[in-house]
Motif scaffolding. Structure first.
Motif: not given
Length: 354
Positions: A16-28
């Motif tokens: 999830l953090l790797a996706a967030h750093r790529r600019g992906v919108r992440v929500r949990v």
């Protein structure tokens, strides 16, 4: 969008953090009052996510919409993943539980689950992690660390239809209608089944119609007394002439305990999701189940069920169903969201890795 009952897996958090750093919108979104309390491991995991700027919502407070947010799913772009397992080492980490899961490549399925997530992660009964954790104590929960061989490979198959079922909502009635419509055979795996529930009554009705019914239950110590009572009750029905049987799982070193919640009906339908087969879960919890139509998904989960069923029966050849079942969780891909799309999608079943 990742929704769960609990989340304490470093591996999942890293992704999830790797996706967030790529600019992906992440929500949990996770439950705030799991049985036993929020673990220190989960608190540390959610702290990591929140510190990095990932919004973490907690189902908590006097105005919650359901007893427990028990669903376990994720939506990633136009794909979705629905599990029977929690996001922790014992579940998705493969360190303990026998579970089932399915990844679906379908805009429609992803949109439907995204709508569920959007409704559940906002409004009454939802708070942000930072507010929730303020002044709160957490509990020790030693993570599962066992290792099991993994030889039941994931497969890519085509489903003729994928239905999203939820509770509160249509899941309980849909499962019962599917059981009531069975003509030949039903295989159910569940940690426990309430013998006084509508689900058990539907299975007995099926057996009275001449449908072959098999029920595989958890071997966990805390389910022992309840499940032995179910087995005894089913044995009485069997002695009366009904084609129904129940067994308690025997891991034989292949997994720790059964945590899967699923069914295969007539070799045509597979049900996979978070729903425990009891009336409370079907009316009071948030649960998510996928019903997969087609002989591809049904055949895959039937082979998985048969291997665990045969092992629970003991004796020579108990692991002889394609020598296939030695993993802790299972994945199968359904390519369609609707039978109407069959002509467009059938050739695009997607391969994925566990």
């Amino acid at each position: 969008m990742l929704a769960g009952y609990t989340l304490s897996s470093d591996r999942v958090a890293d992704a999830l953090l790797a996706a967030h750093r790529r600019g992906v919108r992440v929500r949990v979104l996770v439950e705030g009052s799991p049985v036993g309390g929020v673990s220190r491991a989960q608190a540390a995991t959610l702290d990591r996510l929140a510190a990095a700027g990932v919004p973490v919502a907690i189902v908590s407070g006097p105005k919650v919409k359901f007893s427990y947010h028990h669903a376990k799913y994720a939506v990633v772009d136009d794909r979705s993943l629905v599990l029977t397992e929690n996001w922790k080492p014992a579940g998705t980490g493969g360190r303990d539980s026998r579970g089932w899961g399915v990844r679906v490549a379908s805009n429609r399925t992803a949109d439907e689950l995204a709508a569920v997530f959007a409704a559940d992660s906002t409004g009454r009964g939802v708070v942000d992690w930072e507010s929730f954790r303020d002044g709160r104590e957490f509990v020790d929960d030693a993570p599962a660390t066992a290792t099991y061989p993994a030889r039941f490979a994931p497969e890519s198959v085509c489903a003729t239809e994928v239905r999203v079922l939820t509770t509160p909502g249509n899941a309980g009635e849909a499962v019962i209608r599917r059981v009531d419509g069975a003509e030949e055979r039903i295989a159910v795996v569940n940690p426990r089944i309430d013998p006084d529930s509508r689900f058990f009554a539907a299975l007995v009705r099926a057996a009275r119609r001449g449908v072959s019914v098999r029920i595989l239950l958890s071997n966990a110590w805390y389910d022992e007394a309840e499940n032995e009572a179910v087995v005894a009750r089913v044995e009485e029905l069997r002695k009366s002439g009904l084609p129904i049987e129940a067994r308690i799982a025997d891991p034989r070193g292949r997994f720790g305990k059964v945590h899967a919640k699923g069914a295969v009906v007539d070799g045509e339908f597979a049900l996979v999701g978070s729903l425990n087969w009891n009336d409370h879960a079907a009316t009071e919890n948030r649960e998510v189940v996928l019903e997969l139509s087609g002989d591809g998904p049904a055949g895959y989960y039937r082979r998985a069920f048969d291997a665990d069923w045969n092992a629970a029966g003991g004796g020579a050849g108990a692991l002889g169903v394609a020598d296939a079942d030695r993993t802790t969780w299972l994945l199968v891909a359904g390519a369609l969201a609707s039978a109407a799309l069959a002509g467009l999608i059938l050739k695009k079943a997607v391969r994925f890795e566990g």
